[in-house]
Design a protein around this motif. Structure first.
Motif, PDB file in Angstrom:
ATOM      1  N   GLN A  78       0.809  -1.223   0.000  1.00 33.46           N
ATOM      2  CA  GLN A  78       0.000   0.000   0.000  1.00 33.46           C
ATOM      3  C   GLN A  78       0.843   1.274   0.000  1.00 33.46           C
ATOM      4  OE1 GLN A  78      -3.179  -0.457  -0.439  1.00 33.46           O
ATOM      5  NE2 GLN A  78      -2.897  -2.675  -0.256  1.00 33.46           N
ATOM      6  N   TYR A  79       2.134   1.142  -0.206  1.00 29.26           N
ATOM      7  CA  TYR A  79       3.039   2.292  -0.126  1.00 29.26           C
ATOM      8  C   TYR A  79       2.706   3.339  -1.180  1.00 29.26           C
ATOM      9  CZ  TYR A  79       7.509   4.801   0.256  1.00 29.26           C
ATOM     10  OH  TYR A  79       8.477   5.746   0.439  1.00 29.26           O
ATOM     11  N   LEU A  80       2.525   2.905  -2.405  1.00 27.78           N
ATOM     12  CA  LEU A  80       2.238   3.824  -3.509  1.00 27.78           C
ATOM     13  C   LEU A  80       0.883   4.502  -3.315  1.00 27.78           C
ATOM     14  CD1 LEU A  80       3.365   4.941  -6.137  1.00 27.78           C
ATOM     15  CD2 LEU A  80       2.314   3.019  -7.344  1.00 27.78           C
ATOM     16  N   MET A  81      -0.098   3.760  -2.836  1.00 32.81           N
ATOM     17  CA  MET A  81      -1.421   4.337  -2.584  1.00 32.81           C
ATOM     18  C   MET A  81      -1.348   5.401  -1.493  1.00 32.81           C
ATOM     19  SD  MET A  81      -4.966   2.434  -1.456  1.00 32.81           S
ATOM     20  CE  MET A  81      -5.003   1.449  -2.954  1.00 32.81           C
ATOM     21  N   LEU A  82      -0.543   5.150  -0.470  1.00 30.89           N
ATOM     22  CA  LEU A  82      -0.361   6.119   0.618  1.00 30.89           C
ATOM     23  C   LEU A  82       0.223   7.424   0.084  1.00 30.89           C
ATOM     24  CD1 LEU A  82      -0.625   6.102   3.805  1.00 30.89           C
ATOM     25  CD2 LEU A  82       1.836   5.720   3.824  1.00 30.89           C
ATOM     26  N   ILE A  83       1.200   7.318  -0.798  1.00 33.09           N
ATOM     27  CA  ILE A  83       1.816   8.508  -1.379  1.00 33.09           C
ATOM     28  C   ILE A  83       0.797   9.281  -2.213  1.00 33.09           C
ATOM     29  CG2 ILE A  83       3.560   9.326  -3.027  1.00 33.09           C
ATOM     30  CD1 ILE A  83       5.297   6.971  -2.168  1.00 33.09           C
ATOM     31  N   ARG A  84       0.006   8.571  -2.994  1.00 29.94           N
ATOM     32  CA  ARG A  84      -0.993   9.235  -3.838  1.00 29.94           C
ATOM     33  C   ARG A  84      -2.060   9.952  -3.009  1.00 29.94           C
ATOM     34  NH1 ARG A  84      -1.750   4.279  -8.175  1.00 29.94           N
ATOM     35  NH2 ARG A  84      -0.006   4.841  -9.545  1.00 29.94           N
ATOM     36  N   ILE A  85      -2.526   9.289  -1.962  1.00 30.99           N
ATOM     37  CA  ILE A  85      -3.526   9.914  -1.083  1.00 30.99           C
ATOM     38  C   ILE A  85      -2.961  11.193  -0.469  1.00 30.99           C
ATOM     39  CG2 ILE A  85      -4.783   9.650   1.098  1.00 30.99           C
ATOM     40  CD1 ILE A  85      -5.074   6.664   0.391  1.00 30.99           C
ATOM     41  N   ASN A  86      -1.722  11.114   0.014  1.00 35.67           N
ATOM     42  CA  ASN A  86      -1.085  12.273   0.622  1.00 35.67           C
ATOM     43  C   ASN A  86      -0.899  13.401  -0.388  1.00 35.67           C
ATOM     44  OD1 ASN A  86      -0.177  13.415   2.982  1.00 35.67           O
ATOM     45  ND2 ASN A  86       1.916  12.694   2.774  1.00 35.67           N
ATOM     46  N   SER A  87      -0.527  13.059  -1.606  1.00 35.18           N
ATOM     47  CA  SER A  87      -0.307  14.062  -2.653  1.00 35.18           C
ATOM     48  C   SER A  87      -1.584  14.843  -2.935  1.00 35.18           C
ATOM     49  CB  SER A  87       0.165  13.394  -3.947  1.00 35.18           C
ATOM     50  OG  SER A  87       1.327  12.637  -3.733  1.00 35.18           O
ATOM     51  N   TRP A  88      -2.690  14.122  -3.158  1.00 40.84           N
ATOM     52  CA  TRP A  88      -3.962  14.769  -3.489  1.00 40.84           C
ATOM     53  C   TRP A  88      -4.522  15.528  -2.290  1.00 40.84           C
ATOM     54  CZ3 TRP A  88      -5.357  15.746  -8.179  1.00 40.84           C
ATOM     55  CH2 TRP A  88      -4.950  14.915  -9.221  1.00 40.84           C
ATOM     56  N   LEU A  89      -4.324  14.983  -1.096  1.00 42.59           N
ATOM     57  CA  LEU A  89      -4.799  15.645   0.116  1.00 42.59           C
ATOM     58  C   LEU A  89      -4.089  16.983   0.313  1.00 42.59           C
ATOM     59  CD1 LEU A  89      -6.796  14.825   2.432  1.00 42.59           C
ATOM     60  CD2 LEU A  89      -4.779  14.162   3.731  1.00 42.59           C
ATOM     61  N   LEU A  90      -2.772  16.979   0.156  1.00 45.25           N
ATOM     62  CA  LEU A  90      -1.995  18.212   0.307  1.00 45.25           C
ATOM     63  C   LEU A  90      -2.314  19.212  -0.794  1.00 45.25           C
ATOM     64  CD1 LEU A  90       1.423  16.616   1.310  1.00 45.25           C
ATOM     65  CD2 LEU A  90      -0.062  17.964   2.789  1.00 45.25           C
ATOM     66  N   LEU A  91      -2.556  18.712  -1.990  1.00 46.60           N
ATOM     67  CA  LEU A  91      -2.930  19.605  -3.093  1.00 46.60           C
ATOM     68  C   LEU A  91      -4.263  20.291  -2.794  1.00 46.60           C
ATOM     69  CD1 LEU A  91      -2.428  20.731  -5.936  1.00 46.60           C
ATOM     70  CD2 LEU A  91      -3.614  18.718  -6.848  1.00 46.60           C
ATOM     71  N   ALA A  92      -5.232  19.516  -2.322  1.00 42.52           N
ATOM     72  CA  ALA A  92      -6.543  20.088  -1.963  1.00 42.52           C
ATOM     73  C   ALA A  92      -6.403  21.121  -0.848  1.00 42.52           C
ATOM     74  CB  ALA A  92      -7.501  18.982  -1.541  1.00 42.52           C
ATOM     75  N   GLY A  93      -5.583  20.783   0.168  1.00 47.82           N
ATOM     76  CA  GLY A  93      -5.358  21.714   1.271  1.00 47.82           C
ATOM     77  C   GLY A  93      -4.662  22.986   0.819  1.00 47.82           C
ATOM     78  N   GLY A  94      -3.669  22.835  -0.062  1.00 45.13           N
ATOM     79  CA  GLY A  94      -2.958  24.002  -0.570  1.00 45.13           C
ATOM     80  C   GLY A  94      -3.854  24.917  -1.384  1.00 45.13           C
ATOM     81  N   ILE A  95      -4.730  24.330  -2.211  1.00 46.61           N
ATOM     82  CA  ILE A  95      -5.655  25.135  -3.023  1.00 46.61           C
ATOM     83  C   ILE A  95      -6.658  25.866  -2.125  1.00 46.61           C
ATOM     84  CG2 ILE A  95      -7.540  24.995  -4.707  1.00 46.61           C
ATOM     85  CD1 ILE A  95      -5.964  22.700  -6.040  1.00 46.61           C
ATOM     86  N   CYS A  96      -7.201  25.155  -1.129  1.00 43.81           N
ATOM     87  CA  CYS A  96      -8.140  25.797  -0.200  1.00 43.81           C
ATOM     88  C   CYS A  96      -7.458  26.914   0.592  1.00 43.81           C
ATOM     89  CB  CYS A  96      -8.720  24.760   0.763  1.00 43.81           C
ATOM     90  SG  CYS A  96      -9.901  23.641  -0.005  1.00 43.81           S
ATOM     91  N   GLY A  97      -6.231  26.663   1.029  1.00 41.09           N
ATOM     92  CA  GLY A  97      -5.483  27.696   1.741  1.00 41.09           C
ATOM     93  C   GLY A  97      -5.204  28.895   0.865  1.00 41.09           C
ATOM     94  N   ALA A  98      -4.889  28.652  -0.399  1.00 43.34           N
ATOM     95  CA  ALA A  98      -4.639  29.753  -1.335  1.00 43.34           C
ATOM     96  C   ALA A  98      -5.897  30.594  -1.538  1.00 43.34           C
ATOM     97  CB  ALA A  98      -4.157  29.188  -2.673  1.00 43.34           C
ATOM     98  N   ILE A  99      -7.045  29.932  -1.662  1.00 37.64           N
ATOM     99  CA  ILE A  99      -8.312  30.666  -1.797  1.00 37.64           C
ATOM    100  C   ILE A  99      -8.540  31.530  -0.558  1.00 37.64           C
ATOM    101  CG2 ILE A  99     -10.830  30.423  -1.901  1.00 37.64           C
ATOM    102  CD1 ILE A  99     -10.361  27.843  -3.539  1.00 37.64           C
ATOM    103  N   ALA A 100      -8.273  30.968   0.623  1.00 33.86           N
ATOM    104  CA  ALA A 100      -8.485  31.690   1.880  1.00 33.86           C
ATOM    105  C   ALA A 100      -7.627  32.955   1.954  1.00 33.86           C
ATOM    106  CB  ALA A 100      -8.185  30.775   3.066  1.00 33.86           C
ATOM    107  N   VAL A 101      -6.338  32.835   1.678  1.00 35.13           N
ATOM    108  CA  VAL A 101      -5.461  34.008   1.818  1.00 35.13           C
ATOM    109  C   VAL A 101      -5.732  35.042   0.724  1.00 35.13           C
ATOM    110  CG1 VAL A 101      -3.668  32.727   3.056  1.00 35.13           C
ATOM    111  CG2 VAL A 101      -3.550  32.882   0.567  1.00 35.13           C
TER     112      VAL A 101
END
Length: 226
Positions: free
Chosen positions: A136-159
């Motif tokens: 499940q190593y590759l799946m873990l990396i993918r989940i983290n990548s998309w999660l951080l991308l979503a968080g970064g986009i939401c944070g960018a909208i906020a600021v």
């Protein structure tokens, strides 16, 4: 299959190792900015300023007149939580304190905070408990990548929303003497680092996928040679 190929398969990529530090740094910056009340601050040299500083959840006033009191008989002084139930009249000016753009800023930055928190937890699992040889190593990396991308986009909208609307006229008094504080600066840096961390994990995922493909090819070749 030789030992060199097997050892290479078990190693994390440089992008993954660097991404760990970026995620933890992003979470610390986002968490501090999320909790501290210095998104908008007044120039401390102005003695008659009504605003001291404000954050997403706390407002600090030197002497804010009640905008609903035309006779200016009620003033708000000191720091209070936005949803303070104990101060008389504070709930009545909540619409003034939290206009629609502040609600949007709170909403999107809260999502950013939650996603970076989950991302930090996943990153610690990735670093402490998992290895490239796990299923499940590759799946873990993918989940983290998309999660951080979503968080970064939401944070960018906020600021962006906060930067566009927070120091406008007809909201906080003395807007000419107000400026964005260190909490807002940390939020901007934290959002940028979150997006960088997401990119690093996307790169790491791509590298690990290629490693797995090469590993499978080497296994097939080894079986054919036998």
């Amino acid at each position: 299959m030789n030992k060199f190929t097997e050892n290479k398969q078990k190693k994390r990529s440089l992008a993954g190792n660097v991404g760990i530090f970026f995620v933890l740094a992003a979470f610390i910056l986002v968490a501090v900015s999320f909790a501290t009340p210095s998104w908008l601050v007044s120039d401390y040299r102005i003695t008659g300023a009504k605003l001291n500083r404000l954050g997403l959840w706390t407002h600090c006033f030197r002497s804010l007149p009640d905008p609903n009191d035309l006779h200016h008989r009620r003033f708000f002084v000191g720091c209070r939580w936005i949803y303070d139930p104990f101060t008389t009249g504070y709930d009545e000016i909540r619409g003034f304190l939290v206009p629609s753009f502040m609600v949007a800023t709170q909403f999107f930055f809260t999502i950013c905070f939650i996603t970076t928190l989950i991302g930090a937890i996943i990153t610690l699992v990735y670093f402490l408990c998992c290895g490239p040889d796990m299923k499940q190593y590759l799946m873990l990396i993918r989940i983290n990548s998309w999660l951080l991308l979503a968080g970064g986009i939401c944070g960018a909208i906020a600021v962006i929303v906060f930067a566009s609307c927070a120091n406008r006229k007809r909201w906080m008094p003395g807007h000419d003497n107000n400026f964005f504080g260190w909490s807002f600066a940390l939020a901007c840096i934290g959002v940028a680092i979150t997006l960088v961390a997401s990119t690093l994990f996307f790169v790491d995922g791509h590298i690990q996928k290629k490693k797995k493909q090469r590993f499978k090819e080497s296994q097939m070749q080894f079986e054919l040679e036998r």
